[in-house]
Design an enzyme around this catalytic site. Sequence first.
Site, PDB file in Angstrom:
ATOM      1  N   GLU A 228       1.011  -1.061  -0.161  1.00 49.13           N
ATOM      2  CA  GLU A 228       0.064   0.066  -0.073  1.00 49.13           C
ATOM      3  C   GLU A 228       0.835   1.079  -0.127  1.00 49.13           C
ATOM      4  OE1 GLU A 228      -1.389   3.229   2.453  1.00 49.13           O
ATOM      5  OE2 GLU A 228      -2.456   1.311   3.507  1.00 49.13           O
ATOM      6  N   CYS A 265      -3.316   7.550   5.188  1.00 53.64           N
ATOM      7  CA  CYS A 265      -3.319   7.222   3.950  1.00 53.64           C
ATOM      8  C   CYS A 265      -4.353   7.430   3.210  1.00 53.64           C
ATOM      9  CB  CYS A 265      -2.699   5.741   3.616  1.00 53.64           C
ATOM     10  SG  CYS A 265      -3.824   4.572   4.831  1.00 53.64           S
TER      11      CYS A 265
END
Length: 494
Positions: A228, A265
């Site tokens: 990620e 994020c």
Amino acid sequence: MIEETSKENIELRIQMASRAYQFLKNTTIKERAALMNAVADQIEALGEELTQIAHVETSLPLARLVGEKARTIGQWRSYAKAVASGIYSDPRIDLAQPEKQKGDLRKYNIGIGPVVVFGASNFPFAFSTAGGDTASAIGAGCPVIVKAHPAHPQTSQMMADAITNAVKEFGWPEGIFSHITGTSYEIGAYLTQHKDIQAVAFTGSFNGGKALFDIAHHRENPIPVFAEMGSINPIFALQHLIENKAEALAKEYISSLTLGVGQFCTNPGVFISIKGQSLDRFIAAVRNEIQEIKPAKMLNNGIYESFEKHKSNTVKQPDTEIIVTTETEEGKASVTIIKTNAQSFLNNPVLSEEVFGPFGIIVICENQEELIRIAQNLKGQLTITVAATSDDVRKNAELINLLKDKCGRLLFNGMPTGVEVVYAMQHGGPFPATTDSRFTSVGPDAVKRFVRPISFQNWSDEFLPEELKNENPLQISRIVEGQVNTGSLKLETV
């Protein structure tokens, strides 16, 4: 000073993990779930010292850390429950039909082998040493070697000790979990390219994740890297919604953008809408909302310096204008919002790069066509938010359809910060948000990353794994002859 784990020690840990994998292949889902619950108990037993140390190492507020610790415990327990249910074993049985010359076929999922997990900086509990990657890999039946994040070494060691203690209590092989420390990139490269490592899980920068992906791809036996790597998480604000609640939307947006000093994020770094009085009202409200926000320390100096560098570079781009920036203080991040036009955003790739921190870009479109073009050219994202009324959605079917191709989680209003640890969560997205959009790193479905199917043909019941035996001793749901079946199979063994 962070101790650099020696190459010899790393090699020993990999060998231990390989042996532990052979042990884990013969454990049942119920046994692994019990271990996972024991890890949760160990973490829960860690007192205030854990959160205090994490607070010193990361500058995260104590209240946030208390909540994150609870989330981490919950991850281990919820993943354990999911593993024990057999959902990720996915057992399937097609019985022999001698009259049709068809043999007995039984398939289920097993762990793929030793997994390397790279700890993240912004979630010292939930996405680091004892985070969801470690929990889901162990649940799948894979030994884990954690490369600790150097930003919070003491925190990482305490969490590692909790896992190690649980493994010892069970009397299981030490190689089920290993903790490696160091700051050199060579450690990560060595682990990723080692022939006995079968998967990698990473949360962090694009450069770091892509480098690991490239190493793994060029191995003699390529392996998956579940990385990620960040996202700008754009918000598309449509006309009726922004007309009706420009000021309320600005409040929501700034609250999300500045949450945790912008170090999520899923931080909504880009806001996109069509020019007009409603957008002007939104921009004016944004100015008002951030006036009282004080500068704050980021996770560490490295992240702060990176934030200032990327922010400065973005602000200097042509056709950008600072809308507002809060007061500054040495060593602390201040909030900055800029604006640009759609053509510049489309033509200048710098403007669509993530600035990790409290920084936002408002993109002003001339018309619906520019809104569509941005959607068409958008890179893969973890999240995209559509701020809209139901009428907006009906009138923007083409836009909504395009956005489905660009993200892992598509929101109808609300803000993307805040990721629920549940089955239906998708925390992943098309490249470059992640390296494999088919999987999530949050929620029990994270286990899917670390299993592979194996089929047994014509084996007698005695030698089959528990998940596939006739009596169904684990009492799990199975697909038998194409139908869901939770009972035993009354067959004679051969």
